[in-house]
Design a protein around this motif. Structure first.
Motif, PDB file in Angstrom:
ATOM      1  N   ASP A 140       8.553  19.397   2.947  1.00 50.23           N
ATOM      2  CA  ASP A 140       7.455  18.438   2.814  1.00 50.23           C
ATOM      3  C   ASP A 140       7.724  17.600   1.556  1.00 50.23           C
ATOM      4  N   GLY A 142       6.891  15.207  -1.246  1.00 47.31           N
ATOM      5  CA  GLY A 142       5.698  14.670  -1.911  1.00 47.31           C
ATOM      6  C   GLY A 142       4.468  15.339  -1.321  1.00 47.31           C
ATOM      7  N   CYS A 143       4.372  16.662  -1.549  1.00 46.79           N
ATOM      8  CA  CYS A 143       3.314  17.438  -0.861  1.00 46.79           C
ATOM      9  C   CYS A 143       1.936  17.187  -1.454  1.00 46.79           C
ATOM     10  N   GLY A 144       1.864  16.620  -2.679  1.00 47.70           N
ATOM     11  CA  GLY A 144       0.560  16.392  -3.317  1.00 47.70           C
ATOM     12  C   GLY A 144      -0.196  17.710  -3.441  1.00 47.70           C
ATOM     13  N   LEU A 148      -1.449  18.731   3.801  1.00 44.94           N
ATOM     14  CA  LEU A 148      -0.579  18.704   4.977  1.00 44.94           C
ATOM     15  C   LEU A 148       0.343  19.928   4.988  1.00 44.94           C
ATOM     16  N   ASP A 163       7.077  18.318  -5.009  1.00 47.31           N
ATOM     17  CA  ASP A 163       6.346  17.246  -5.690  1.00 47.31           C
ATOM     18  C   ASP A 163       6.782  17.236  -7.154  1.00 47.31           C
ATOM     19  N   ARG A 164       6.698  16.043  -7.777  1.00 45.40           N
ATOM     20  CA  ARG A 164       7.080  15.998  -9.200  1.00 45.40           C
ATOM     21  C   ARG A 164       5.864  16.301 -10.082  1.00 45.40           C
ATOM     22  N   SER A 165       4.682  16.294  -9.487  1.00 50.52           N
ATOM     23  CA  SER A 165       3.470  16.517 -10.266  1.00 50.52           C
ATOM     24  C   SER A 165       3.124  18.004 -10.318  1.00 50.52           C
ATOM     25  N   ASP A 190      12.323  15.784  -8.393  1.00 54.42           N
ATOM     26  CA  ASP A 190      12.286  14.366  -8.061  1.00 54.42           C
ATOM     27  C   ASP A 190      12.908  14.188  -6.673  1.00 54.42           C
ATOM     28  N   LEU A 191      12.193  13.523  -5.792  1.00 49.10           N
ATOM     29  CA  LEU A 191      12.654  13.365  -4.405  1.00 49.10           C
ATOM     30  C   LEU A 191      13.993  12.630  -4.307  1.00 49.10           C
ATOM     31  N   SER A 207       5.197  12.095   4.218  1.00 45.86           N
ATOM     32  CA  SER A 207       3.886  11.539   4.552  1.00 45.86           C
ATOM     33  C   SER A 207       3.242  10.884   3.336  1.00 45.86           C
ATOM     34  N   GLN A 208       3.077   9.609   3.381  1.00 44.81           N
ATOM     35  CA  GLN A 208       2.374   8.836   2.348  1.00 44.81           C
ATOM     36  C   GLN A 208       3.009   8.983   0.966  1.00 44.81           C
ATOM     37  N   SER A 209       4.306   9.232   0.927  1.00 47.10           N
ATOM     38  CA  SER A 209       4.979   9.416  -0.363  1.00 47.10           C
ATOM     39  C   SER A 209       5.867   8.232  -0.719  1.00 47.10           C
ATOM     40  N   HIS A 212       4.942   5.634  -3.202  1.00 50.14           N
ATOM     41  CA  HIS A 212       4.882   6.058  -4.605  1.00 50.14           C
ATOM     42  C   HIS A 212       6.233   5.970  -5.307  1.00 50.14           C
ATOM     43  N   VAL A 213       7.323   5.856  -4.547  1.00 50.17           N
ATOM     44  CA  VAL A 213       8.641   5.942  -5.186  1.00 50.17           C
ATOM     45  C   VAL A 213       9.237   4.557  -5.396  1.00 50.17           C
TER      46      VAL A 213
HETATM   47  C1  SAM Z   1      -0.216  10.334  -1.651  1.00 46.43           C
HETATM   48  S1  SAM Z   1       0.555  11.840  -2.081  1.00 46.43           S
HETATM   49  C2  SAM Z   1       0.981  12.416  -0.453  1.00 46.43           C
HETATM   50  C3  SAM Z   1       0.417  13.781  -0.172  1.00 46.43           C
HETATM   51  C4  SAM Z   1       0.715  14.337   1.202  1.00 46.43           C
HETATM   52  N1  SAM Z   1       2.109  14.227   1.585  1.00 46.43           N
HETATM   53  C5  SAM Z   1      -0.167  13.723   2.269  1.00 46.43           C
HETATM   54  O1  SAM Z   1       0.304  13.094   3.190  1.00 46.43           O
HETATM   55  O2  SAM Z   1      -1.388  13.908   2.182  1.00 46.43           O
HETATM   56  C6  SAM Z   1       2.145  11.332  -2.725  1.00 46.43           C
HETATM   57  C7  SAM Z   1       2.788  12.419  -3.581  1.00 46.43           C
HETATM   58  O3  SAM Z   1       4.147  12.067  -3.820  1.00 46.43           O
HETATM   59  C8  SAM Z   1       4.496  12.525  -5.116  1.00 46.43           C
HETATM   60  N2  SAM Z   1       5.673  11.780  -5.576  1.00 46.43           N
HETATM   61  C9  SAM Z   1       5.767  10.437  -5.745  1.00 46.43           C
HETATM   62  N3  SAM Z   1       7.004  10.106  -6.156  1.00 46.43           N
HETATM   63  C10 SAM Z   1       7.706  11.256  -6.260  1.00 46.43           C
HETATM   64  C11 SAM Z   1       9.036  11.563  -6.649  1.00 46.43           C
HETATM   65  N4  SAM Z   1       9.899  10.607  -7.012  1.00 46.43           N
HETATM   66  N5  SAM Z   1       9.426  12.840  -6.645  1.00 46.43           N
HETATM   67  C12 SAM Z   1       8.550  13.829  -6.276  1.00 46.43           C
HETATM   68  N6  SAM Z   1       7.280  13.605  -5.896  1.00 46.43           N
HETATM   69  C13 SAM Z   1       6.854  12.321  -5.893  1.00 46.43           C
HETATM   70  C14 SAM Z   1       3.257  12.254  -5.950  1.00 46.43           C
HETATM   71  O4  SAM Z   1       3.208  13.082  -7.098  1.00 46.43           O
HETATM   72  C15 SAM Z   1       2.132  12.554  -4.936  1.00 46.43           C
HETATM   73  O5  SAM Z   1       1.646  13.888  -5.095  1.00 46.43           O
END
Ligand code: SAM
Length: 308
Positions: A140, A142-144, A148, A163-165, A190-191, A207-209, A212-213
């Protein structure tokens, strides 16, 4: 006159004005107001108490929650205040978030209404269908907070949730523990550079990630690298939109994507993008429309993939 002066003074606070405007549009509970205005619950509760004290909103219990709604109508002496709140500039994008919230609420209601048979549930249906799947190794991206991830873990052999957070991962882990799911490994990374072996995964879910990148190609390349031959990638993303507030408020790097651009990026990393589903939006008023792409790794060693 005193009441009017006091009410005007109370609405000098921008957050309180935003809360009043939201409640003038829909009946909301505290959790919903917190998610919409993005300030601490204690602060929201304070504003709600103040608005209630001014007889602008009322409180009622429903289904175990306390909801707040407007306490006056257009004939009331204080109605000009409500007009003021409604007409104030929407600098924080509250209206779009409220529309999303109401749509999600309606989705849940519709699902519940459709499940009239005793004992029937979407979870049961999902379990029945997923029992037909082979045991899948899933990642998964960017699991947030893991909403999901836990759904994936119900049917996957194993899920690696990345996830990086750290704070998001802490919440995701707590949710997995709460639901007694033991087949998830959480990874802070980091993805664009993942410490995972190539060709080891059946399914990568993004999904929805991507919005963010910075470099979506680098992330898609990492996903493709992890996939076994014939492994699949699923990308769920937003269509292009004009809601610029998501950059500062939610940290989005991209205001959605053209599906064809993501499809081209998937092809460039060796995935055969097969389907493009554009679900008809349930709510035509929402600025956020999603699209779905799937891709299969067909080539053994796509030129752009690094090997680990
Ligand atoms: C909007 S959330 C998506 C959550 C989940 N996948 C969903 O569909 O509900 C995006 C997540 O991607 C992570 N993210 C963004 N850029 C990233 C990166 N370069 N490496 C790892 N995680 C990343 C953020 O920290 C955030 O938690």
């Amino acid at each position: 006159m005193d009441a009017l002066t006091e009410a005007f003074r109370a609405l000098g606070d921008p957050t309180r004005l935003r809360i009043l405007r939201l409640i003038s549009e829909a009946r909301l509970n505290v959790t919903e107001v917190v998610s919409l205005v993005g300030v601490a619950q204690s602060s929201v509760s304070h504003h709600l108490t103040k608005l209630k004290g001014l007889d602008l909103i009322r409180e009622e219990r429903h289904g175990g929650y306390t909801y707040y709604s407007l306490a006056l109508d257009e004939k009331a002496a204080l109605w000009p205040l409500i007009r003021l709140a409604k007409d104030a500039p929407d600098e924080y994008g509250d209206k779009a978030r409220l529309t999303e919230l109401l749509r999600r609420r309606e989705d849940v209601q519709t699902l519940n209404e459709k499940l009239l048979e005793p004992g029937q549930s979407w979870r049961l249906w999902s379990a029945a269908l997923s029992s037909l799947l082979p045991p899948l190794e899933v990642v998964d991206f960017g699991c947030g907070t893991g909403m999901l991830t836990v759904e994936l873990a119900r049917w996957a052999k194993h899920v690696t949730a990345i996830d990086r957070s750290e704070s998001a991962l802490t919440k995701a882990k707590a949710e997995a523990t709460r639901q007694s799911l033991t087949n998830i490994t959480f990874l802070a990374a980091d993805l664009e550079h993942l410490p995972l072996p190539s060709g080891s995964v059946d399914l990568v879910v993004v999904s929805q990630s991507l919005h963010h990148v910075t470099h979506i190609e680098a992330v898609l390349a990492e996903g493709a690298r992890l996939l076994r031959q014939s492994g699949r990638m699923i990308v769920l993303e937003l269509m292009p939109h004009d809601e610029a507030w998501v950059r500062s408020r939610l940290g989005h790097q991209h205001l959605g994507f053209e599906p064809t651009a993501v499809e081209a990026a998937m092809r460039a990393v060796g995935l055969e993008a097969e389907q493009q589903v554009l679900p008809t939006p349930r709510d035509a008023g929402s600025p956020f429309k999603a699209f779905l792409l799937t891709g299969t790794r067909t080539r053994k060693s796509p030129a752009k993939l690094r090997s680990v």
